[in-house]
Design a protein around this motif. Structure first.
Motif, PDB file in Angstrom:
ATOM      1  N   PHE A 233      50.331   5.329 -28.368  1.00 53.32           N
ATOM      2  CA  PHE A 233      49.305   4.432 -28.886  1.00 53.32           C
ATOM      3  C   PHE A 233      49.431   3.354 -29.565  1.00 53.32           C
TER       4      PHE A 233
ATOM      5  N   THR B 132      45.462  -4.352 -25.407  1.00 50.21           N
ATOM      6  CA  THR B 132      44.173  -4.541 -26.209  1.00 50.21           C
ATOM      7  C   THR B 132      44.433  -4.812 -27.414  1.00 50.21           C
ATOM      8  N   TYR B 133      45.745  -4.958 -27.908  1.00 54.96           N
ATOM      9  CA  TYR B 133      46.250  -5.138 -29.444  1.00 54.96           C
ATOM     10  C   TYR B 133      47.401  -5.692 -29.553  1.00 54.96           C
ATOM     11  N   PRO B 134      47.475  -7.108 -29.472  1.00 53.86           N
ATOM     12  CA  PRO B 134      48.723  -7.681 -29.030  1.00 53.86           C
ATOM     13  C   PRO B 134      49.676  -7.900 -30.671  1.00 53.86           C
TER      14      PRO B 134
ATOM     15  N   LEU C 204      44.073  -9.902 -22.046  1.00 53.35           N
ATOM     16  CA  LEU C 204      43.505  -9.028 -23.126  1.00 53.35           C
ATOM     17  C   LEU C 204      42.123  -8.116 -22.669  1.00 53.35           C
TER      18      LEU C 204
ATOM     19  N   GLN D 119      40.027  -1.626 -25.036  1.00 59.22           N
ATOM     20  CA  GLN D 119      41.004  -0.549 -24.936  1.00 59.22           C
ATOM     21  C   GLN D 119      40.286   0.532 -23.899  1.00 59.22           C
TER      22      GLN D 119
ATOM     23  N   THR E 292      31.090  -2.260 -21.286  1.00 56.05           N
ATOM     24  CA  THR E 292      31.644  -2.889 -22.212  1.00 56.05           C
ATOM     25  C   THR E 292      32.089  -4.072 -21.906  1.00 56.05           C
TER      26      THR E 292
ATOM     27  N   GLU F 118      40.095   6.558 -31.668  1.00 57.58           N
ATOM     28  CA  GLU F 118      40.491   6.345 -30.232  1.00 57.58           C
ATOM     29  C   GLU F 118      41.912   6.704 -29.985  1.00 57.58           C
TER      30      GLU F 118
ATOM     31  N   ALA G 241      43.294   5.757 -35.599  1.00 56.45           N
ATOM     32  CA  ALA G 241      43.436   4.560 -34.928  1.00 56.45           C
ATOM     33  C   ALA G 241      44.149   3.244 -35.545  1.00 56.45           C
TER      34      ALA G 241
ATOM     35  N   PHE H  98      37.722   7.545 -24.808  1.00 58.95           N
ATOM     36  CA  PHE H  98      36.715   6.397 -24.376  1.00 58.95           C
ATOM     37  C   PHE H  98      35.502   6.931 -23.577  1.00 58.95           C
TER      38      PHE H  98
ATOM     39  N   ASN I 120      42.983  -9.344 -31.543  1.00 55.92           N
ATOM     40  CA  ASN I 120      42.877  -7.965 -31.101  1.00 55.92           C
ATOM     41  C   ASN I 120      41.751  -7.356 -30.799  1.00 55.92           C
ATOM     42  N   VAL I 121      41.574  -6.763 -29.521  1.00 57.47           N
ATOM     43  CA  VAL I 121      40.197  -6.304 -29.282  1.00 57.47           C
ATOM     44  C   VAL I 121      39.945  -4.911 -29.559  1.00 57.47           C
ATOM     45  N   GLY I 122      41.319  -4.253 -29.276  1.00 58.44           N
ATOM     46  CA  GLY I 122      41.144  -2.682 -29.431  1.00 58.44           C
ATOM     47  C   GLY I 122      40.088  -1.950 -28.837  1.00 58.44           C
ATOM     48  N   GLY I 123      39.502  -0.901 -29.680  1.00 60.99           N
ATOM     49  CA  GLY I 123      38.411  -0.494 -29.284  1.00 60.99           C
ATOM     50  C   GLY I 123      36.821  -0.741 -29.565  1.00 60.99           C
TER      51      GLY I 123
ATOM     52  N   MET J  79      35.129  -3.298 -28.466  1.00 64.63           N
ATOM     53  CA  MET J  79      33.739  -3.690 -27.663  1.00 64.63           C
ATOM     54  C   MET J  79      33.283  -2.322 -27.055  1.00 64.63           C
ATOM     55  N   ASP J  80      34.220  -1.485 -26.798  1.00 64.56           N
ATOM     56  CA  ASP J  80      33.578   0.004 -26.279  1.00 64.56           C
ATOM     57  C   ASP J  80      32.855   0.700 -27.187  1.00 64.56           C
TER      58      ASP J  80
END
Lengths: 238, 226
Positions: free
Chosen positions: A28, A91-93, A117, A120, A141, B52, B74, B94, B130-133, B135-136
């Motif tokens: 993760f 997703t999380y640089p 990007l 996730q 999404t 997540e 997360a 997800f 950082n988009v991470g989760g 948008m979902d």
């Protein structure tokens, strides 16, 4: 498939990775589930112009994310510091805090590395699809956002959905608690993360594990990744 | 423009958000103010937290030095197991989020528009995000609550007519809880309904601090925490 996938040593496990390879890296983002011995071996191996596909680009070394206090984190940053990466998909640089800069950010600012990007959930589903023979799928999404730009959008049941392509790699580095010599993997806790999906989506999957046991020593009910997906297993201790 | 009364602190924003949780809700908390909500769940309400990182029904943060690297939320914090916890991989985490199995997500915000568009992942001044989760979660959770300060550090409103920052999701926000207001985003772009304001504030004062037109709820009241 070979019936003994044991690889003796981390250097051996990564020795055939060529310049320009694409590599998925599981976990993760913290210490759990991150194959950082393989990352270290890849740094020492020196392959260049790599595409790294991973949730984070390495934030623990500057933030401590997911590492116990008092331990010195190791993460993807060692590859960016060493100038080995041309492209990052994830997703999380960067660290959550604007005031902290990781090695990815430095390489990105020097324009050494390109960034793709991905949200996730879309990221893991693209990988899952890549391993499962599904070339593309639609998801709501990111519809209406800049991460959907240039992608086909179709409306299903009144909702705009974005077409996303499957994602595969030349190599996957995954981390599990236990492997048997057939390549069956057992995970623990939140250290599953991206490892099971990535194990399915690469031409060559290399698993870094705490220990390797003979077939029969992992309860079949507890196999998280069946051995058919795994090419090499390498143990952190003999 | 001076405030008519003090603004609420982050704990009080979180406390107000937590009043939206119902017994048995599956809740996903974003980083920042949203994380604080778990400290203020009303008595008699049991919430199942989803992360997540692949955990459903995790418990409080582990004591310093007692956590396991194999059980994180997360935000990368070590958490503890609750009885009845479930573990799974990212694809399942997800599927749960996109599939509508999360009752409420609480997200931070940079901007929310009159139509309920959310911008929270990309700060143009940084040039990278950082988009991470997020948008979902914005697309998949059954209810999206945004917890944030009403104005940014230089006083610019964060509730706006149109977002100028890149979007996390279009028309996804249901409720906005800030340090001065509780605002419902009415469906079908029917506007923003001011339901509660901080003590000492008024409809007019909140409207003045807001970048979009507000409707006044017939039952407009001061913040309630209990």
């Amino acid at each position: 498939m070979p019936t003994n996938k044991t690889c003796h040593g981390f250097a051996d496990a990564v020795s055939d990775i060529p310049d320009g390879a694409s590599i998925m890296v599981g976990g993760f983002g913290g210490a759990g589930g991150l194959p950082f011995r393989l990352l270290t071996a890849l740094r020492d191996h020196g392959a260049r112009r790599l595409t790294i596909i991973s949730n984070t680009a390495g934030v623990s070394m500057v933030t401590g994310f997911g590492w116990p206090k008092g331990e010195k984190p190791i993460d993807h940053s060692i590859l960016f510091e060493n100038g080995q990466v041309a492209r990052f998909i994830g997703t999380y640089p960067v660290p959550g805090s604007v005031s902290l800069r990781n090695a990815f950010q430095a390489a990105f600012d020097r324009k050494e590395v390109a960034l793709e990007l991905v949200p996730q959930g879309t990221f893991v589903e693209r990988i899952r699809a890549g391993g499962a023979g599904i070339p593309a799928f639609f998801t709501p999404t990111a519809a209406g956002t800049r991460l959907a730009e240039g992608k086909e959008v179709r409306t299903f049941d009144g909702r705009a959905c974005v077409m996303e392509r499957a994602l595969r790699a030349d190599f996957a580095f995954v981390r599990a608690a236990v492997a048997d010599t057939l390549g069956n993997l057992m995970y623990v806790g939140s250290s599953r993360a991206f490892n099971p999906a990535m194990a399915t989506a690469a031409d060559i999957t290399i698993a870094e594990v705490d220990r390797i046991v003979p077939p029969g020593k992992i309860d079949p009910e507890r196999v998280g990744t069946p051995g058919v997906y795994v090419d090499r297993v390498v143990a952190r201790s003999a | 423009m001076s405030d008519p009364a003090p603004r609420l602190d982050r704990d009080l924003i979180a406390m107000r958000v937590a009043r939206e949780f119902e017994d048995g809700f599956v809740v996903n908390l974003g980083i920042g103010i949203p994380t604080l909500c778990s400290n203020f769940v009303p008595e008699g309400v049991q919430v199942l937290y989803q992360s997540e990182s692949g955990v459903l029904n995790y418990g409080p943060l582990a004591e310093e030095g007692r956590g396991s690297i194999d059980l994180i939320n997360a935000g990368g914090q070590f958490v503890t197991p609750n009885p009845g916890m479930a573990l799974f991989d990212s694809a399942e985490a997800f599927a749960m989020i996109r599939g509508g199995h999360i009752d409420v997500t609480v997200l931070g915000g940079l901007q929310v528009s009159r139509a309920g568009d959310l911008a929270n992942w990309f700060l143009p001044s940084r040039g990278i995000g950082n988009v991470g989760g997020a948008m979902d979660l914005a697309a998949g959770a059954r209810k999206v609550i945004v917890a944030m300060e009403h104005n940014d550090r230089t006083g610019n409103p964060k509730v706006v007519d149109q977002c100028t920052f890149p979007l996390t999701g279009a028309r996804c926000v249901d409720l906005i809880v800030t340090d001065i207001a509780v605002i419902e985003v009415l469906p079908d772009e029917r506007g923003l309904l001011l339901k509660e304001h901080a003590p000492g504030w008024s409809f007019e004062a909140v409207q003045k601090a807001t970048g979009a037109r507000l409707e006044r709820s017939p039952s407009l009241a001061e913040f309630t925490f209990a």
